[in-house]
Design a protein around this motif. Structure first.
Motif: not given
Lengths: 139, 391
Positions: B18, B42, B58, B94
């Motif tokens: 992702m 994804t 996410y 992330s």
């Protein structure tokens, strides 16, 4: 050789899950035939984006079903077979414990549905609703 | 491999995929609201996903993975140096993406719009199946945690209200459901808590502190810990050592109460387990049997056994033998032995082990707490053992 239904199993699951399939297939004014139901289930296997092996927990004890294969297609039609893919166990439309058409909503894309289903598999694995999860295919 | 590490691996793969899609021009470029995008890593090539849907998942996945990583480090006592470099890089990468999403007012508004369309499952009817109950509780919990994170935008208050109402409705619905549905659901939630290390002493200081003490996930009944006082009162420990033993026993009780004895043992003997203040033992000043780590002699020893098989690695006879070896090797240091088992052979103990343990009791002042796992395997209680008077 596609997985086969037992007659009794096919009738039972068509009666239980056929209504959703009628909507997905645009069948109106009549009951879906067993043939149509079986064909739609087979399509979920042929066009699956996710395929995984797992053992499902029994509801009220600490036992588990034998390992089975779950196939998921873009409309979240689920087809479950035995490991050799010789027997069809069941087929249904996943709509997350809500009435058909509510979740994911009508505006949901195929990608949205995939994300939602993947989340549920993760939760099921974490909560031992399933065990020995092995994902063979995921997009 | 511990269950927590397995979950970290699984979620890291998804988050990594992702994150690659979230760094695309298509995701961040200005454009019309409620648009779709491609996210081939994804959801596969030639497949669209709503930008708001992608962003919401996410955030949830990032919160779950990053939160679990932090709790995993604390629970196993690993810290940054024990964390795989790949995970450290993913955490930074992330986190930056998540912060970008949270700062994007338009995206936040789209996510909030989508929430208003979602109704709680089943309305107010009791849950008929465990699947429905379990999923509904986790969904409500996810929304509570997301709402707590998305404290921005003009509609945040409404979002927070929606999330709380969903959580309260779902919790009340569980209470109204049949007892067997409730019990089974709580059992699966206990497994979920173990897999994600959302344990009481870890969660209170985690990234989810923003829930202000109102998590949506119900807990099973806490273990009755009155036995700790009784145990310590009859242990003949002096006040100092009693003071040191109490937090260890309280943490062990919390751990076994929340994850069950089998999961507790699996984690304790996992190669990742170093110990420490946030570990299932509550301290790093404790030796563990069995353990793969060679450490010095500590004041306290925790021994864990399962079953009575002589050949079983965790069987009572083998663990007890290791305890006796440890007491010889650490005669000057170890003064407290906490022995937890799920089977007790009184005759076997008397004939094979009591005399040696009594020798350490009388000669070196070692004190023992023998605890037995109950039914269900989330409770423990002391076993009365008299090692006799000095000869």
């Amino acid at each position: 050789m596609p997985p086969a239904w037992s007659k009794k199993n096919l009738t039972r699951h068509r009666n239980k899950h056929g209504a959703c399939f009628e909507d997905l297939l645009g069948i109106g004014g009549r009951v879906i035939t067993e043939r149509e139901y079986a064909d739609r289930a087979q399509r979920a296997i042929d066009k699956s984006w996710m395929e995984y092996q797992a053992e499902k927990a029994h509801t009220y004890d600490d036992e588990f079903d034998p390992p089975r294969l779950t196939h998921v297609d873009d409309e979240l039609v689920i087809a479950i077979t035995d490991l050799p893919r010789a027997q069809m166990i069941t087929s249904f439309h996943e709509h997350f414990d809500r009435p058909h058409g509510v979740e994911p909503g009508p505006r949901a894309t195929v990608g949205d549905r995939k994300l939602r289903y993947r989340q549920q598999v993760l939760w099921d694995d974490q909560g031992r609703m399933i065990r020995n999860l092995r994902v063979a295919k995921d997009v | 491999m511990s269950e927590a590490r397995r979950q970290l691996n699984r979620m890291a793969r998804q988050l990594s995929a992702m994150s690659r899609d979230a760094q695309s021009f298509e995701f961040w470029a200005p454009g019309p609201a409620h648009r779709n995008m491609h996210a081939s890593n994804t959801v596969g090539p030639d497949c669209e996903v709503s930008r708001a849907g992608f962003a919401e998942f996410y955030l949830l996945l990032w919160m779950d993975w990053a939160g679990l990583l932090r709790r995993w480090q604390r629970y196993f006592g690993l810290g940054e140096e024990g964390t795989p470099a790949m995970w450290r890089r993913l955490y930074d990468r992330s986190g930056a993406v998540a912060e970008g999403i949270l700062r994007d007012a338009e995206l936040m508004a789209e996510i909030q719009d989508a929430w208003r369309e979602v109704e709680p499952p089943q309305g107010a009817a009791p849950f008929e199946t465990v699947d429905a109950a379990y999923h509904a509780l986790l969904e409500a919990d996810a929304r509570m945690r997301l709402a707590a994170r998305m404290r921005r935008g003009p509609r945040w208050g409404e979002l927070d209200t929606l999330a709380r109402r969903l959580a309260e409705t779902t919790s009340a619905t569980l209470s109204d459901s049949a007892a067997e549905v409730r019990e089974a659901t709580l059992r699966h939630l206990s497994h979920y808590r173990h897999a994600t290390l959302r344990l009481s002493w870890l969660e209170s200081e985690s990234v989810d502190r923003s829930l202000e003490g109102r998590p949506a996930l119900p807990r099973s009944r806490n273990m009755n810990t009155h036995w700790i006082n009784t145990c310590l009162d009859t242990s003949e420990l002096n006040p100092d050592t009693r003071g040191a033993a109490r937090p260890i026993l309280e943490r062990i009780a919390a751990g076994i109460g929340e994850v069950g004895y089998d999961n507790f043992v699996d984690d304790a003997i996992d190669p990742d387990m170093v110990g420490g203040h946030d570990s299932p033992f509550g301290t790093d000043q404790i030796n563990l049997i069995p353990s793969r780590h060679k450490t010095g002699c500590h004041y306290a020893l925790l021994a864990l056994s399962k079953g009575a098989g002589k050949r079983d690695r965790l069987g009572f006879p083998r663990i007890m033998q290791q305890v006796k070896v440890h007491l010889i090797n650490c005669a000057d240091a170890t003064k407290l032995v906490i022995f937890i088992c799920d089977t007790w052979d009184a005759a076997g103990f008397s004939s094979s082990h009591a005399e040696e343990l009594a020798a350490h009791y009388h000669r070196f002042g070692v004190r023992y707490l023998f605890l037995m796992v109950g039914t269900p395997r989330t409770s423990i209680a002391p076993i009365a053992v008299d090692l006799g008077r000095p000869k």
